[in-house]
Design a protein around this motif. Structure first.
Motif, PDB file in Angstrom:
ATOM      1  N   LEU A 296      56.376  50.835  46.988  1.00 49.29           N
ATOM      2  CA  LEU A 296      55.198  51.591  46.561  1.00 49.29           C
ATOM      3  C   LEU A 296      53.989  50.653  46.581  1.00 49.29           C
ATOM      4  N   VAL A 297      52.934  51.069  47.288  1.00 44.18           N
ATOM      5  CA  VAL A 297      51.754  50.219  47.472  1.00 44.18           C
ATOM      6  C   VAL A 297      50.512  50.967  46.997  1.00 44.18           C
ATOM      7  N   GLY A 298      49.871  50.446  45.959  1.00 47.45           N
ATOM      8  CA  GLY A 298      48.603  50.989  45.500  1.00 47.45           C
ATOM      9  C   GLY A 298      47.463  50.222  46.141  1.00 47.45           C
ATOM     10  N   ASN A 299      46.668  50.892  46.964  1.00 51.43           N
ATOM     11  CA  ASN A 299      45.593  50.218  47.704  1.00 51.43           C
ATOM     12  C   ASN A 299      44.233  50.450  47.029  1.00 51.43           C
TER      13      ASN A 299
ATOM     14  N   ALA B 102      50.056  46.280  43.823  1.00 51.80           N
ATOM     15  CA  ALA B 102      48.683  46.761  43.979  1.00 51.80           C
ATOM     16  C   ALA B 102      47.944  45.784  44.879  1.00 51.80           C
ATOM     17  N   VAL B 103      47.273  46.294  45.906  1.00 48.42           N
ATOM     18  CA  VAL B 103      46.613  45.435  46.892  1.00 48.42           C
ATOM     19  C   VAL B 103      45.197  45.924  47.164  1.00 48.42           C
ATOM     20  N   SER B 104      44.456  45.098  47.867  1.00 50.96           N
ATOM     21  CA  SER B 104      43.173  45.509  48.428  1.00 50.96           C
ATOM     22  C   SER B 104      43.150  45.096  49.894  1.00 50.96           C
ATOM     23  N   ALA B 105      43.205  46.092  50.782  1.00 53.45           N
ATOM     24  CA  ALA B 105      43.113  45.780  52.209  1.00 53.45           C
ATOM     25  C   ALA B 105      41.746  45.199  52.545  1.00 53.45           C
ATOM     26  N   LYS B 106      40.740  45.534  51.741  1.00 53.32           N
ATOM     27  CA  LYS B 106      39.381  45.049  51.996  1.00 53.32           C
ATOM     28  C   LYS B 106      39.250  43.560  51.715  1.00 53.32           C
ATOM     29  N   THR B 107      39.778  43.116  50.565  1.00 62.49           N
ATOM     30  CA  THR B 107      39.623  41.708  50.169  1.00 62.49           C
ATOM     31  C   THR B 107      40.834  40.849  50.490  1.00 62.49           C
ATOM     32  N   GLY B 108      41.963  41.496  50.782  1.00 60.45           N
ATOM     33  CA  GLY B 108      43.191  40.745  51.011  1.00 60.45           C
ATOM     34  C   GLY B 108      43.973  40.463  49.742  1.00 60.45           C
TER      35      GLY B 108
END
Length: 199
Positions: free
Chosen positions: A119-122, A148-154
């Motif tokens: 499960l990935v919370g973006n 939990a990730v941020s594709a924008k900031t990495g």
């Protein structure tokens, strides 16, 4: 010929599946994408340290980005049916996208029981900016590996990579001499099928 691990991303439209694939592939973020029609994939080979001092392990992956729009949902099962790992992506702060992830999880249980699920919370960067906090994970999804990730900031992509690698069966890795000239991360040919990408 070395084994290929198939990783598929599932989730509602605009949760950032294509941005996650781009970040996994190149470590970069692209602000704009066209909507995915059907699915698109990239291939990537990753080398990870092994227990032996003189060897490294290599795994070859196909990472599939599927369309999130309602009109394409009937096509998605043919892309995940033989997947080894599924990333259920939702947008942090969006209840509807989390419910969509729950629906995909139920579908995987019915049609692809052997698939490992993460499960990935973006869009963690938006949660931080708005000070809105993270959503409560539904009971049906509790117990899944979650990040939990941020594709924008990495943010947290190292953790996501580690979880993906941890779910790969040991016998799927190819053992290489440590002085192998392939490098730490190899980008293999990028292939597309069926159109553009989802943002």
């Amino acid at each position: 010929m070395e084994a290929t691990i198939k990783v598929v991303l599932l989730g509602d439209s605009s949760v950032g599946k294509t941005s996650i694939v781009t970040r996994l592939k190149s470590g970069k973020f692209l602000a704009k994408h066209a909507a995915t029609i059907g699915a698109a994939f990239i291939t990537k080979t990753i080398e990870v340290p092994s227990n032996g001092a003189s060897a490294e392990k290599r795994i070859h992956m196909e990472i599939w980005d599927t369309a999130g729009q309602e009109r394409y949902k009937s096509l998605v099962p043919m892309y995940y049916r033989d997947a080894n790992i599924a990333l259920l992506v939702f947008e942090l702060g969006s209840v509807s996208s989390l419910q969509c992830a729950k629906t995909w999880f139920q579908d995987l249980q019915d049609r692809a029981q052997g698939t490992q699920v993460i499960l990935v919370g973006n869009k963690y960067d938006l949660v931080c900016e708005e000070h809105s906090g993270e959503l409560a994970i539904p009971a049906e999804l509790q117990g899944l590996p979650y990040v939990a990730v941020s594709a924008k900031t990495g943010y947290n992509f190292d953790a996501l990579n580690k979880i993906i690698i941890s779910l790969v069966p040991e016998n799927q890795f190819k053992i290489l001499p440590k002085d192998n000239e392939q490098g730490n991360i190899l980008e293999i040919n990028k292939e597309r099928s069926g159109g553009g990408c989802i943002c």
